[in-house]
Enzyme design. Structure first.
Site, PDB file in Angstrom:
ATOM      1  N   SER A 147       5.170   4.569  -3.126  1.00  0.00           N
ATOM      2  CA  SER A 147       4.069   3.896  -2.494  1.00  0.00           C
ATOM      3  C   SER A 147       2.628   4.512  -2.614  1.00  0.00           C
ATOM      4  O   SER A 147       1.783   3.879  -1.946  1.00  0.00           O
ATOM      5  CB  SER A 147       4.447   3.668  -0.950  1.00  0.00           C
ATOM      6  OG  SER A 147       5.732   3.515  -0.774  1.00  0.00           O
ATOM      7  N   THR A 159       3.180   3.804   2.736  1.00  0.00           N
ATOM      8  CA  THR A 159       1.724   4.062   2.598  1.00  0.00           C
ATOM      9  C   THR A 159       1.335   5.434   3.654  1.00  0.00           C
ATOM     10  O   THR A 159       1.862   5.215   4.682  1.00  0.00           O
ATOM     11  CB  THR A 159       0.936   3.093   2.921  1.00  0.00           C
ATOM     12  OG1 THR A 159       1.095   1.938   2.139  1.00  0.00           O
ATOM     13  CG2 THR A 159      -0.470   3.392   3.281  1.00  0.00           C
ATOM     14  N   THR A 217      -2.685   4.639  -0.652  1.00  0.00           N
ATOM     15  CA  THR A 217      -1.687   3.746  -1.013  1.00  0.00           C
ATOM     16  C   THR A 217      -1.396   3.021  -2.502  1.00  0.00           C
ATOM     17  O   THR A 217      -2.762   3.190  -3.216  1.00  0.00           O
ATOM     18  CB  THR A 217      -1.261   2.614  -0.164  1.00  0.00           C
ATOM     19  OG1 THR A 217      -0.093   1.852  -0.237  1.00  0.00           O
ATOM     20  CG2 THR A 217      -2.536   1.559  -0.305  1.00  0.00           C
ATOM     21  N   ARG A 244      -5.137  -7.532  -6.407  1.00  0.00           N
ATOM     22  CA  ARG A 244      -5.133  -7.549  -4.968  1.00  0.00           C
ATOM     23  C   ARG A 244      -5.171  -6.378  -4.487  1.00  0.00           C
ATOM     24  O   ARG A 244      -4.692  -5.408  -4.718  1.00  0.00           O
ATOM     25  CB  ARG A 244      -3.420  -7.961  -4.340  1.00  0.00           C
ATOM     26  CG  ARG A 244      -3.202  -7.951  -2.960  1.00  0.00           C
ATOM     27  CD  ARG A 244      -2.602  -6.888  -2.352  1.00  0.00           C
ATOM     28  NE  ARG A 244      -2.164  -6.869  -1.161  1.00  0.00           N
ATOM     29  CZ  ARG A 244      -1.840  -6.003  -0.432  1.00  0.00           C
ATOM     30  NH1 ARG A 244      -1.875  -4.617  -0.957  1.00  0.00           N
ATOM     31  NH2 ARG A 244      -1.329  -6.128   0.777  1.00  0.00           N
ATOM     32  N   VAL A 245      -6.015  -6.563  -3.073  1.00  0.00           N
ATOM     33  CA  VAL A 245      -6.404  -5.179  -2.356  1.00  0.00           C
ATOM     34  C   VAL A 245      -5.929  -5.420  -1.052  1.00  0.00           C
ATOM     35  O   VAL A 245      -6.158  -6.510  -0.544  1.00  0.00           O
ATOM     36  CB  VAL A 245      -7.832  -5.036  -2.734  1.00  0.00           C
ATOM     37  CG1 VAL A 245      -8.288  -3.876  -1.557  1.00  0.00           C
ATOM     38  CG2 VAL A 245      -8.228  -4.661  -3.937  1.00  0.00           C
ATOM     39  N   GLY A 246      -5.370  -4.356  -0.555  1.00  0.00           N
ATOM     40  CA  GLY A 246      -4.759  -4.409   1.000  1.00  0.00           C
ATOM     41  C   GLY A 246      -5.856  -3.922   1.861  1.00  0.00           C
ATOM     42  O   GLY A 246      -7.056  -3.982   1.645  1.00  0.00           O
ATOM     43  N   ASP A 247      -5.064  -3.586   3.037  1.00  0.00           N
ATOM     44  CA  ASP A 247      -6.029  -3.085   4.194  1.00  0.00           C
ATOM     45  C   ASP A 247      -6.400  -1.470   3.956  1.00  0.00           C
ATOM     46  O   ASP A 247      -7.497  -1.299   4.474  1.00  0.00           O
ATOM     47  CB  ASP A 247      -5.218  -3.072   5.578  1.00  0.00           C
ATOM     48  CG  ASP A 247      -4.214  -2.386   5.286  1.00  0.00           C
ATOM     49  OD1 ASP A 247      -3.306  -2.413   4.295  1.00  0.00           O
ATOM     50  OD2 ASP A 247      -3.692  -1.678   6.212  1.00  0.00           O
ATOM     51  N   THR A 277      -0.078   0.539   8.250  1.00  0.00           N
ATOM     52  CA  THR A 277       0.787   0.586   7.270  1.00  0.00           C
ATOM     53  C   THR A 277       1.503  -0.835   7.230  1.00  0.00           C
ATOM     54  O   THR A 277       1.713  -1.243   8.574  1.00  0.00           O
ATOM     55  CB  THR A 277       1.652   2.054   7.082  1.00  0.00           C
ATOM     56  OG1 THR A 277       2.644   1.429   6.177  1.00  0.00           O
ATOM     57  CG2 THR A 277       2.570   1.822   8.455  1.00  0.00           C
ATOM     58  N   GLY A 278       2.126  -1.296   6.222  1.00  0.00           N
ATOM     59  CA  GLY A 278       2.675  -2.641   6.465  1.00  0.00           C
ATOM     60  C   GLY A 278       2.016  -3.444   5.449  1.00  0.00           C
ATOM     61  O   GLY A 278       1.210  -3.485   4.687  1.00  0.00           O
ATOM     62  N   GLY A 323      -0.688  -5.472   4.515  1.00  0.00           N
ATOM     63  CA  GLY A 323      -2.052  -5.176   4.754  1.00  0.00           C
ATOM     64  C   GLY A 323      -2.876  -6.630   4.959  1.00  0.00           C
ATOM     65  O   GLY A 323      -3.708  -6.356   5.718  1.00  0.00           O
TER      66      GLY A 323
END
Ligand code: SD4
Length: 300
Positions: free
Chosen positions: A57, A159, A177, A187-190, A210-211, A213
């Site tokens: 991850s 993460t 992460t 795609r970009v997460g949090d 975490t999770g 995003g």
């Protein structure tokens, strides 16, 4: 595994990280116990899973996106609200250190994609292939059905978000992460978004997530947790309120399938952790309690 806080609450120095990141905590702890700076501690901690091919991850060995590219996100923040982040970076495993360079060497907060890679190269970071045979195999298996379910399962998405309070009372945080496995390309997460995946305020405390995003971004989750602490919430209650806010917005039925978890720490060294699902763990290091894994309380 311990299940509740003990006499170590309120001590310093202290480290808390998401999931079962005992080796990361150990690296951070080494710096803190020698009287070092929390920023160095969180960077050193985050670099551990970034270099571990078995951690699928984060960093090297991270699961790729649906097109087979490993793309990394990271952020770092200090007690003075200096911050740096990188997103959608390919070919550099220690993105947390690249994020720190963005913070320290540029007038900016965030660099993404090719620009971030160009900056990493100019800063002397080594370009390398990050897709391991193990991650490629998992991706090829996924391709057979190509089913995208952004739910995080233990051991699959872990993460690292890591917060440290040093012996001088400085609090800093880092988050790194490879993002949701088999995400859309780009795609970009949090995690690299200051306020979503990580937030630090030297007058209050710090939080990281975490999770899934997208859920943290929607509620500016880590910032929310820190602001709640500023208003007097304990780190535990602040994490609970942020998770419940996600659940209220999504409805319980949908939220059940969304892994969302926060950890937090205030300047007194009190910690908190809360999750939608009951599979979330976190790791704490403090005097007398070294790299101990705790099971988080959860809504479901
Ligand atoms: C993301 N929050 O990219 C990350 C994924 C994660 O444990 O935390 N997985 O949305």
């Amino acid at each position: 595994m311990l299940v509740s806080a003990g006499s170590w609450e309120g001590q310093r120095p202290k480290v808390i990280s998401t999931w079962r990141n005992t080796l990361a905590n150990a690296a951070a702890w080494e710096i803190l116990q020698a009287g070092g700076y929390a920023l160095d501690a969180v960077e050193a901690g985050a670099r551990v899973p970034e270099a571990n091919p078995d951690d699928m991850s984060v960093g090297y060995g991270g699961l790729p996106d649906r097109d087979g590219f490993v793309t990394l996100d990271a952020s770092i923040m200090d007690e003075k609200s200096n911050c740096g982040s990188v997103a959608f970076v390919q070919g550099y495993k220690h993105v947390i250190s690249v994020a720190r360079r963005v913070m320290e060497k540029t007038p900016h907060v965030m660099l993404v994609g090719k620009g971030a890679e160009q900056f990493a190269a100019a800063q002397g970071f080594r370009r390398e292939k990050l897709l391991t045979p193990q991650a490629e195999k998992a991706w090829r298996e996924w391709l057979k059905k190509s089913e995208y379910k952004p739910y995080h399962r233990p051991g699959q998405h872990d993460t690292i978000g890591i917060l440290a309070l040093d012996s001088k009372g400085c609090i800093c945080g880092a988050c790194t992460t490879s993002g949701m496995a088999f995400k859309m390309h780009g795609r970009v997460g949090d995690s690299p978004i200051i306020g979503a995946g990580l937030y630090v305020d030297g007058e209050v405390g710090a939080a990281t997530a975490t999770g899934v995003g997208e859920e943290m971004i929607r509620i500016a989750g880590s910032h929310t947790v820190v602001e709640l602490m500023r208003q007097g919430y304990s780190p535990q209650l602040a994490c609970e309120e942020a998770v419940k806010r996600v659940i209220r917005k999504r409805g319980e039925e949908k939220a059940k399938s969304l892994g969302v978890a926060f950890i937090a720490m205030n300047l007194s060294g009190q910690t908190g952790a809360y999750s939608t699902t009951n599979d979330f763990e976190y790791t704490v290091s403090a005097p007398g309690i070294l790299h101990e894994v705790f099971k988080s309380s959860s809504y479901f």
